[in-house]
Design an enzyme around this catalytic site. Sequence first.
Site: not given
Length: 428
Positions: A32-33, A102, A126, A314, A336
């Site tokens: 996805k990223n 975003r 967020d 993540d 992070v």
Amino acid sequence: MVNGTIPVDGPTYIRVGQSGALSGTVRVSGAKNSALKLMAAALLAPGEFTIRGVPHIADVRWMGELLEQMGVGVSQEGGVLTLDVPEIVRPEAPYELVERMRASIVVLGPLLGRFGAARISVPGGDDFGHRPIDMHLRGLEELGATFTTSHGYIEGRVDHLEGTTVLLPYPSVGATENLLMAAVLARGTTVLENVAREPEIADLAVFLNAMGGQVRGAGTSTITIDGVEGLEAVEHTVVPDRIEAATYMAAVGMAGGEVEIVGARPEHMEMLLVKLREMGLDFSPTVDGLTVKAVGRRRSVDVATLPYPGVATDYQPLIVTLLATADGVGIVTENVFGGRFRYIDELLRMGADIRAEGHHAVIRGVDSLSGAQVRAPDIRAGAALVIAGLVADGETLIGDAHHVERGYQDLVGNLVSLGAEVSYSSPG
Ligand code: UD1
């Protein structure tokens, strides 16, 4: 209740029952990223792009909607995404789309690079907390862009970007991508220092070079870009999703069993594999991925998240969940994103013993979790709650499950194929 398929009005709940050991084979989608950034990069050239391995997820649909509003033709069949980029696009990213996702801020670099103009809604915070874009803007200013902000929009202008050296104060993934995409059409040479080194950035550089760009060093902390006059549309296959792969590893770590993860690239997740091995998981390479095996209870470890090649933020909710029923006490330090421990309250509802303060979570492994109604606050935390449910006594009902669908093409179906008791569920 609909088993394995997403209800038409979107997944509201995921229901998880206590599951036995997992077994079988699962294939990961393209990342996805990376896919989202490749879609933005397509704005750099007119013509028809074919991008393969693109997951069918909400974030991709939203990025597609954003490109459509700009005038790009977008269609997806299976994992093949086609983008038809016109000579001129409307260089604007409206509030509704940036607010929803975003990551759409990464259109800023390509728009300034190719059209010298961009109008983008300023992204808000967020679930991870305050998320500024100062590094994106400062870097683009160093390349010659000027910005004004009014009525919630940021407007960027430049006659022509000029190559220079930009030193990032922190290796931000998004800022690196925005600057890299802007610099491919800048005049002269740009040197980006202290940049992010994630595999998705290397994938973006491969894409840009195939388009005719001159990018060297992606995947290291210095990227050098010789600006070119123009680029062209190309075909490309997205790098596999290391976070999705990690999710299945965590599922096996939690429930036990043996699963082959096709497409997993061990070289993209080395630090994670070190930590999971310390916890007692076994990995062996296969022709196109790896097999993960877990027997018995995991051992606790300490983990700190860091920019790549460190353990990615993540993975953090997955790791905390694994530690929740491990033997001993583990400390997880989140370096992070300040606000990325919010889901821990949901694990507490399931009987976990975790104390989170600031950037640290102290996790005392408990013997068992108990199924409860919980809420997915974001994509990865939602996946972690699904995995917690695999070992929880009774049923776990995860609300706001649409978050999971933002990042996983078919987490529920894939876990079902491995033998887990998971289903989508409509309200009522
Ligand atoms: C991307 C990923 C996200 C991942 C993160 C870190 C996508 C769509 N998202 O997010 O899944 O968790 O990388 O690997 O690819 N920061 C600033 N100023 C800036 C930019 C960032 O202070 O201008 C801070 C952020 O608030 C955060 C840190 O830098 O604390 C890392 O952010 P960054 O690497 O930019 O993450 P994203 O690109 O937003």
